[in-house]
Scaffold this motif. Sequence first.
Motif, short mmCIF file in Angstrom:
data_model
loop_
_atom_site.label_atom_id
_atom_site.label_comp_id
_atom_site.label_asym_id
_atom_site.label_seq_id
_atom_site.Cartn_x
_atom_site.Cartn_y
_atom_site.Cartn_z
N ALA A 92 0.83 -1.20 0.00
CA ALA A 92 0.00 0.00 0.00
C ALA A 92 0.87 1.25 0.00
O ALA A 92 0.55 2.25 -0.67
N GLU A 93 2.00 1.21 0.72
CA GLU A 93 2.89 2.37 0.76
C GLU A 93 3.55 2.62 -0.59
O GLU A 93 3.68 3.77 -1.04
N GLN A 94 3.97 1.54 -1.27
CA GLN A 94 4.59 1.69 -2.59
C GLN A 94 3.59 2.24 -3.61
O GLN A 94 3.93 3.09 -4.42
N ALA A 95 2.36 1.75 -3.56
CA ALA A 95 1.33 2.25 -4.47
C ALA A 95 1.05 3.72 -4.21
O ALA A 95 0.89 4.52 -5.15
N ALA A 96 0.98 4.10 -2.94
CA ALA A 96 0.73 5.50 -2.60
C ALA A 96 1.85 6.40 -3.09
O ALA A 96 1.60 7.52 -3.54
N GLU A 97 3.09 5.89 -3.04
CA GLU A 97 4.22 6.69 -3.52
C GLU A 97 4.11 6.96 -5.01
O GLU A 97 4.53 8.01 -5.49
N ARG A 98 3.55 6.01 -5.78
CA ARG A 98 3.38 6.20 -7.22
C ARG A 98 2.07 6.92 -7.54
O ARG A 98 1.81 7.24 -8.70
N SER A 99 1.23 7.16 -6.54
CA SER A 99 -0.10 7.75 -6.74
C SER A 99 -0.95 6.88 -7.68
O SER A 99 -1.56 7.37 -8.63
N VAL A 100 -0.98 5.59 -7.38
CA VAL A 100 -1.82 4.64 -8.11
C VAL A 100 -2.52 3.76 -7.08
O VAL A 100 -2.14 3.72 -5.91
N GLU A 101 -3.56 3.04 -7.52
CA GLU A 101 -4.24 2.12 -6.60
C GLU A 101 -3.38 0.90 -6.31
O GLU A 101 -3.43 0.33 -5.22
N GLY A 102 -2.59 0.48 -7.29
CA GLY A 102 -1.71 -0.66 -7.09
C GLY A 102 -0.91 -0.96 -8.33
O GLY A 102 -1.15 -0.40 -9.40
N PHE A 103 0.09 -1.84 -8.19
CA PHE A 103 0.86 -2.29 -9.36
C PHE A 103 1.56 -3.60 -9.06
O PHE A 103 1.80 -3.96 -7.90
N TYR A 104 1.84 -4.34 -10.12
CA TYR A 104 2.71 -5.50 -10.08
C TYR A 104 4.02 -5.12 -10.77
O TYR A 104 4.00 -4.44 -11.80
N ALA A 105 5.15 -5.54 -10.21
CA ALA A 105 6.46 -5.16 -10.74
C ALA A 105 7.29 -6.39 -11.07
O ALA A 105 7.17 -7.43 -10.42
N PHE A 106 8.14 -6.25 -12.06
CA PHE A 106 9.07 -7.32 -12.44
C PHE A 106 10.21 -6.72 -13.24
O PHE A 106 10.10 -5.61 -13.77
N ARG A 107 11.29 -7.46 -13.33
CA ARG A 107 12.41 -7.10 -14.22
C ARG A 107 12.35 -8.01 -15.44
O ARG A 107 12.30 -9.23 -15.31
N ASP A 108 12.34 -7.40 -16.62
CA ASP A 108 12.27 -8.19 -17.84
C ASP A 108 13.61 -8.88 -18.10
O ASP A 108 14.59 -8.65 -17.38
N PRO A 109 13.70 -9.76 -19.10
CA PRO A 109 14.96 -10.47 -19.36
C PRO A 109 16.13 -9.54 -19.70
O PRO A 109 17.29 -9.95 -19.58
#
Length: 305
Positions: A92-109
């Motif tokens: 919730a803290e990370q989403a608030a920092e981006r000003s979004v409701e939520g996100f999924y994160a990953f590093r591509d190849p």
Amino acid sequence: MIQSLAYFGVKSPAYKEWETFGPEVLGAEFVGNGPDGAVRLRIDDVAYRLVIHPGTHDGVAYIGWSMKDEAAARALADRVAATGIQIERATAEQAAERSVEGFYAFRDPVGFRHELAWGLMHATAPFRPGRALTGFRTGDQGLGHVVLGVPELEAARRFYMDVMGFHQSDTVQEGPIKAHFFHVNGRHHSLAIAQPPIKKPAFLHLMLEVNALDDVGFAYDLCHERGVPITRTLGRHANDHVVSFYMHTPSNFRIEYGWGGMTVDQDLWVPRHYDSATLWGHVNQHRELSPFLYVYDDNDNGAAA
């Protein structure tokens, strides 16, 4: 399905310079600092789209993509996870920092961090550009476009198309350099990839599109007046028809500042192939300045993740 390029974050020891560079050169609105002191810049009704965090060296921190909702983000995250890539769900803290409701994160190849975000916050106050400007072309087309340098072009093309769902707009073969351009909405491309000579993951540029040709001209003159290095002169691209120039930012990456991009119809568009990226202009200058910005990793020395 990805809807648009939503936001873009870098880390840089020169982050404070963006408090003036963003408004006075780009015409963005400085909307304050993040919890870590990051400079947040707004270019439309979205709370902010450009974020420059403090860092020990310059590098790309994340690329944010707008998703329709959490279900769409989860579906794409599952598809990425099926390739063996680790997925993280934002707190919730990370989403608030981006000003979004939520996100999924990953590093591509390749090594770039992507964030699949939903529920971008829109400000109720009108956008106030930092200098005289008609505004930026965003809306359904999102922030603009990013161009990535990838070590293995074909492997990256398959991942971005087959896994992330980008659609081919066209390709450019200019001498030994080949580039692929991809769209997810009416913007000709939100993502492009090329294989640089160094064969390391590298960020090549971020493109911002303004609403009037005069906005490009005024910015061009302003860069000359302020001594902002222009790395490619005014010119027009063959594939998306954008009239633009490229400037070197305080954080050692380039911004393409342009106008006049074509709109593609995703259902009818037939990919094209070009022998040059440029119709006229776009002469390379300041060759002493590296065109490559690497992936940011807090544990490295700025070379690559």
